[in-house]
Design a protein around this motif. Sequence first.
Motif, PDB file in Angstrom:
ATOM      1  N   LYS A 146     -22.725   6.213  33.550  1.00 28.08           N
ATOM      2  CA  LYS A 146     -23.953   6.113  34.350  1.00 28.08           C
ATOM      3  C   LYS A 146     -23.816   5.048  35.435  1.00 28.08           C
ATOM      4  O   LYS A 146     -24.208   5.254  36.582  1.00 28.08           O
ATOM      5  CB  LYS A 146     -25.140   5.754  33.469  1.00 28.08           C
ATOM      6  CG  LYS A 146     -25.671   6.933  32.691  1.00 28.08           C
ATOM      7  CD  LYS A 146     -26.795   6.469  31.769  1.00 28.08           C
ATOM      8  CE  LYS A 146     -26.921   7.396  30.579  1.00 28.08           C
ATOM      9  NZ  LYS A 146     -27.357   6.703  29.377  1.00 28.08           N
ATOM     10  N   ASP A 173     -21.459   6.156  38.127  1.00 23.54           N
ATOM     11  CA  ASP A 173     -22.106   7.182  38.939  1.00 23.54           C
ATOM     12  C   ASP A 173     -23.050   6.551  39.974  1.00 23.54           C
ATOM     13  O   ASP A 173     -23.054   6.925  41.147  1.00 23.54           O
ATOM     14  CB  ASP A 173     -22.876   8.116  37.987  1.00 23.54           C
ATOM     15  CG  ASP A 173     -23.399   9.333  38.709  1.00 23.54           C
ATOM     16  OD1 ASP A 173     -22.598   9.941  39.452  1.00 23.54           O
ATOM     17  OD2 ASP A 173     -24.600   9.648  38.556  1.00 23.54           O
ATOM     18  N   ARG A 186     -31.343   3.809  38.087  1.00 20.23           N
ATOM     19  CA  ARG A 186     -31.644   5.235  38.197  1.00 20.23           C
ATOM     20  C   ARG A 186     -33.057   5.397  38.752  1.00 20.23           C
ATOM     21  O   ARG A 186     -33.956   4.657  38.365  1.00 20.23           O
ATOM     22  CB  ARG A 186     -31.546   5.903  36.827  1.00 20.23           C
ATOM     23  CG  ARG A 186     -30.181   6.524  36.628  1.00 20.23           C
ATOM     24  CD  ARG A 186     -29.948   6.810  35.188  1.00 20.23           C
ATOM     25  NE  ARG A 186     -29.847   5.569  34.445  1.00 20.23           N
ATOM     26  CZ  ARG A 186     -30.057   5.480  33.148  1.00 20.23           C
ATOM     27  NH1 ARG A 186     -30.429   6.519  32.449  1.00 20.23           N
ATOM     28  NH2 ARG A 186     -29.923   4.313  32.530  1.00 20.23           N
TER      29      ARG A 186
END
Length: 363
Positions: free
Chosen positions: A270, A273, A362
């Motif tokens: 994560k 990314d 995020r």
Amino acid sequence: MAKITLDNIAHSYLSTPKDESDYALRLIDNIWDDGGAYALLGPSGCGKTTLLNIISGLLVPSKGRVLFDGKDVTNLPPEKRNIAQVFQFPVLYDTMTVFNNLAFPLKNRGFNKEDINKRVLEVAQILDLTDSLNKKAARLSADAKQKISLGRGLVREDVAAILFDEPLTVIDPHLKWQLRGKLKEVHEQLKLTFIYVTHDQVEALTFADQVIVMYEGAIVQIGTPQELFENPSHKFVGYFIGSPGMNFLPCKLNGNKAMINGIGIELDDKTADLGHKSHGNLELGIRPLYLEVHPQEVENSVPALVKSIEDQGTYKIITASLSGNILRARLPEGKETFSENAWLRFPKSWIRLFANDKLLTRP
Ligand code: ADP
Ligand code: MG
């Protein structure tokens, strides 16, 4: 009690401000819930007192509105706002007794004698002033005078909020600790909105449910102490909170690794990314508390040079260099001995990536 809305507030002390640097507050747009314990934390000069005085009505902002429970109070003077304010230095009547100083805000509001007596005794008890109630304020120490100022702030239970501007500055360290605890207790009892200004992170983190971090006239993050520690939204919060502050290392990504001058540190999927999708200068951040230092190589560790070890009693701070970047680790007091060579391990779950000083998260 009140919910406080700061609607697009900006403030300049100049009559004709030109650019952003002329503003003590650049843009504050925020809602503070009723009954919360808030700390306003930031370095000297960042605009804390300016913001507090706008909330209390001592200052009218150059732009924007202040609402209490949805009602516009921007142009109302302090006495019409039903707010108590405690300043950095004692504000009291030297010639009056301690009792009368504490009673003053209540007498002013027409409370009856019985209620005044009851409340003054309660507050005196909380602040350990019971034995001084009949003394003239002038005869007391600076500490005691500031306690009376605090008491004058706490004595009214009908206020919308109590604002504290670095109220423990003149109090000696031991008493500071005690009074901070008392304030927290009082907040839990009264459930009034408390806004507590300080430049001291320990004070902010122990007192508040929500800490509002300010930097150069703006709010950079609002969060619980844990949120600020684990996920500082801006490098400034990373530096300012924690002792020592967060480590930052300029890096580039290569697959799932953050490359620091040729040394690769593994990231979870994560985080990698987020990094690949970001733009701008990338930095890896890790708290000294979570950075591991080992005297021997362990799995997933990278070699570093130990520069110094400071013993702080219950923990030690190791300063190490990782291919030219200086890092600090905070280790529990242990038996391990370190030579010049050590191995650092970066636990994946504690690695944060920042792009152009901002935390990547995020959406
Ligand atoms: P803090 O309380 O965080 O130390 P202040 O709100 O007192 O910060 O100050 C914010 C900025 O506004 C600083 O640059 C300070 O010099 C400036 N300032 C504060 N009060 C005044 C004033 N009365 N007149 C002009 N400038 C001021
Ligand atoms: Mg100030």
